[in-house]
Design a protein around this motif. Structure first.
Motif, PDB file in Angstrom:
ATOM      1  N   ASP A 173       0.814  -1.217   0.000  1.00  0.00           N
ATOM      2  CA  ASP A 173       0.000   0.000   0.000  1.00  0.00           C
ATOM      3  C   ASP A 173       0.846   1.265   0.000  1.00  0.00           C
ATOM      4  O   ASP A 173       0.313   2.367  -0.129  1.00  0.00           O
ATOM      5  CB  ASP A 173      -0.931   0.017   1.216  1.00  0.00           C
ATOM      6  N   ALA A 174       2.156   1.124   0.176  1.00  0.00           N
ATOM      7  CA  ALA A 174       3.069   2.268   0.149  1.00  0.00           C
ATOM      8  C   ALA A 174       4.412   1.812  -0.389  1.00  0.00           C
ATOM      9  O   ALA A 174       4.794   0.643  -0.243  1.00  0.00           O
ATOM     10  CB  ALA A 174       3.234   2.869   1.546  1.00  0.00           C
ATOM     11  N   ALA A 175       5.110   2.737  -1.028  1.00  0.00           N
ATOM     12  CA  ALA A 175       6.433   2.415  -1.564  1.00  0.00           C
ATOM     13  C   ALA A 175       7.486   2.405  -0.485  1.00  0.00           C
ATOM     14  O   ALA A 175       8.474   1.661  -0.560  1.00  0.00           O
ATOM     15  CB  ALA A 175       6.810   3.429  -2.648  1.00  0.00           C
ATOM     16  N   ALA A 176       7.317   3.244   0.537  1.00  0.00           N
ATOM     17  CA  ALA A 176       8.322   3.350   1.586  1.00  0.00           C
ATOM     18  C   ALA A 176       7.679   3.968   2.822  1.00  0.00           C
ATOM     19  O   ALA A 176       6.591   4.553   2.759  1.00  0.00           O
ATOM     20  CB  ALA A 176       9.510   4.198   1.127  1.00  0.00           C
ATOM     21  N   ALA A 177       8.374   3.816   3.947  1.00  0.00           N
ATOM     22  CA  ALA A 177       7.924   4.412   5.200  1.00  0.00           C
ATOM     23  C   ALA A 177       9.119   5.058   5.891  1.00  0.00           C
ATOM     24  O   ALA A 177      10.229   4.505   5.869  1.00  0.00           O
ATOM     25  CB  ALA A 177       7.305   3.364   6.115  1.00  0.00           C
ATOM     26  N   LEU A 178       8.895   6.211   6.492  1.00  0.00           N
ATOM     27  CA  LEU A 178       9.931   6.843   7.299  1.00  0.00           C
ATOM     28  C   LEU A 178       9.549   6.669   8.766  1.00  0.00           C
ATOM     29  O   LEU A 178       8.443   7.045   9.173  1.00  0.00           O
ATOM     30  CB  LEU A 178      10.085   8.324   6.973  1.00  0.00           C
ATOM     31  N   VAL A 179      10.492   6.101   9.542  1.00  0.00           N
ATOM     32  CA  VAL A 179      10.232   5.840  10.957  1.00  0.00           C
ATOM     33  C   VAL A 179      11.475   6.179  11.763  1.00  0.00           C
ATOM     34  O   VAL A 179      12.599   6.107  11.265  1.00  0.00           O
ATOM     35  CB  VAL A 179       9.854   4.357  11.186  1.00  0.00           C
ATOM     36  N   PRO A 180      11.304   6.564  13.038  1.00  0.00           N
ATOM     37  CA  PRO A 180      12.472   6.836  13.885  1.00  0.00           C
ATOM     38  C   PRO A 180      13.133   5.542  14.315  1.00  0.00           C
ATOM     39  O   PRO A 180      12.455   4.541  14.586  1.00  0.00           O
ATOM     40  CB  PRO A 180      11.857   7.576  15.083  1.00  0.00           C
ATOM     41  N   ILE A 181      14.470   5.556  14.397  1.00  0.00           N
ATOM     42  CA  ILE A 181      15.169   4.336  14.797  1.00  0.00           C
ATOM     43  C   ILE A 181      16.132   4.548  15.952  1.00  0.00           C
ATOM     44  O   ILE A 181      16.439   3.616  16.691  1.00  0.00           O
ATOM     45  CB  ILE A 181      15.913   3.711  13.590  1.00  0.00           C
ATOM     46  N   GLU A 182      16.601   5.791  16.158  1.00  0.00           N
ATOM     47  CA  GLU A 182      17.596   6.019  17.193  1.00  0.00           C
ATOM     48  C   GLU A 182      17.559   7.477  17.620  1.00  0.00           C
ATOM     49  O   GLU A 182      17.396   8.377  16.798  1.00  0.00           O
ATOM     50  CB  GLU A 182      18.993   5.666  16.662  1.00  0.00           C
ATOM     51  N   ASN A 183      17.724   7.676  18.937  1.00  0.00           N
ATOM     52  CA  ASN A 183      17.790   9.026  19.488  1.00  0.00           C
ATOM     53  C   ASN A 183      19.095   9.177  20.258  1.00  0.00           C
ATOM     54  O   ASN A 183      19.525   8.244  20.949  1.00  0.00           O
ATOM     55  CB  ASN A 183      16.587   9.278  20.399  1.00  0.00           C
ATOM     56  N   SER A 184      19.724  10.344  20.144  1.00  0.00           N
ATOM     57  CA  SER A 184      21.029  10.543  20.764  1.00  0.00           C
ATOM     58  C   SER A 184      20.957  10.599  22.287  1.00  0.00           C
ATOM     59  O   SER A 184      21.992  10.491  22.953  1.00  0.00           O
ATOM     60  CB  SER A 184      21.672  11.829  20.236  1.00  0.00           C
ATOM     61  N   VAL A 185      19.765  10.757  22.856  1.00  0.00           N
ATOM     62  CA  VAL A 185      19.604  10.792  24.307  1.00  0.00           C
ATOM     63  C   VAL A 185      19.105   9.451  24.829  1.00  0.00           C
ATOM     64  O   VAL A 185      19.654   8.886  25.771  1.00  0.00           O
ATOM     65  CB  VAL A 185      18.629  11.916  24.723  1.00  0.00           C
TER      66      VAL A 185
END
Length: 315
Positions: free
Chosen positions: A48-60
């Motif tokens: 249903d979508a070509a790609a997804a943007l998701v968070p993977i890491e936070n510096s804190v």
């Protein structure tokens, strides 16, 4: 059409949306907010979508566990690029709300460690309750569920709120890393400033097992950038390891390390090789650890040629 659709962790007004809009191709895609990281990635898995943007890491706070676990399970997906976004929060309130009126606050669980000291100093008696995302927290404030939300200042207009305080962060230069994830295909081209991500599972639990896996990287001069253990859900003490290393799968040292892991681990899932955000391939000095002596592509080629000569009796 799915080919022109990108999903992201929503709703509208999240830092994830802000990161996605930094990509040039976002201007020509339909950007669809989803209620969770699994929902955003499942839209890709389902076509249903070509790609997804998701968070993977936070510096804190470190790794975003929802993303790490989702990439380690289910139908395989691949990372094709990453985005770094500097994170600072605003305290969003309904118009007319004063600091002394704030009794409840909300935000994404990853936001809390980034504003904990500020909260203790300025709103010590406020009760924190987590929300699905910072933007969803802003929505809940608009609906009267909470008095204030920690979110991006840019979310204020979307939810008819006011930023009572801006530029909130306990750590200077805090950043979150986001990844653009699609279905498996040929990795992005090598740039010389790349990251390779994978997940590896132990074959069995014995003294030195993790050391054995790490040596596959060390003896080939592959620099590890992140390693985190995650429970597999198969019982206490059963873990897999989420790993980022410097380099590209087409680099001989990285390729041979992956082959070594494939031989020694119960399972290895390749999550992609992709350009590192914020590193100019034309200015690598200081940003990329140079190969140690004996671990460059040329060294691996020379060693293979030498072995071939020995096998042919041409020593």
């Amino acid at each position: 059409m799915p080919a022109t659709r990108y999903t992201y962790l929503g709703p509208e007004g999240t830092f994830t949306e802000a990161a996605l809009r930094t990509l040039p191709e976002a201007a020509t895609r339909e950007l669809v907010p989803m209620v969770s990281v699994p929902a955003a990635l499942d839209a890709v898995r389902g076509g249903d979508a070509a790609a997804a943007l998701v968070p993977i890491e936070n510096s804190v706070e470190g790794g975003v566990t929802a993303t790490l676990d989702e990439l380690a399970t289910g139908e395989p997906l691949m990372i094709y690029r990453e985005v770094l976004l500097e994170i600072a929060f605003a305290l969003l309130v309904r118009p007319g709300t004063r600091m002394e009126d704030i009794k409840t606050v909300t935000g994404h669980p990853v936001a809390q460690p980034q504003v904990r000291k500020w909260l203790a100093a300025h709103l010590p008696d406020a009760v924190w309750e987590s929300s699905a995302s910072n933007a969803d927290g802003a929505r809940l404030v608009r609906e009267g569920r909470y008095d204030a939300a920690f979110a991006g200042e840019f979310a204020a207009a979307t939810y008819a709120l006011q930023p009572l305080v801006t530029g909130i962060h306990d750590a200077q230069n805090a950043q979150t890393r986001f990844v653009l994830v699609g279905r498996p295909a040929r990795p992005a081209a090598r740039t010389g400033a790349d990251r390779t991500s994978l997940v590896m599972w132990q074959r069995d639990d014995h003294p030195g097992a993790l050391l054995e896996y790490l040596q596959e990287f060390a003896v080939r001069g592959v620099n590890l950038m992140r390693i985190e253990s995650r429970p597999t859900g198969e019982g206490m003490g059963r873990y897999c390891f989420s790993v980022d290393c410097e380099g590209h799968i087409t680099d001989r040292r990285v390729a041979e390390a992956l082959m070594g892991l494939k031989r020694t681990c119960a399972k290895v899932r390749f999550l992609g090789s992709y350009p590192r955000a914020g590193v100019d391939p034309d200015e690598l000095s200081g940003a990329v650890v140079p190969p140690r002596a004996g671990t460059s592509d040329g060294d691996f080629v020379a060693a293979a040629e030498w072995l071939a000569r020995c096998q042919d009796g041409r020593t």
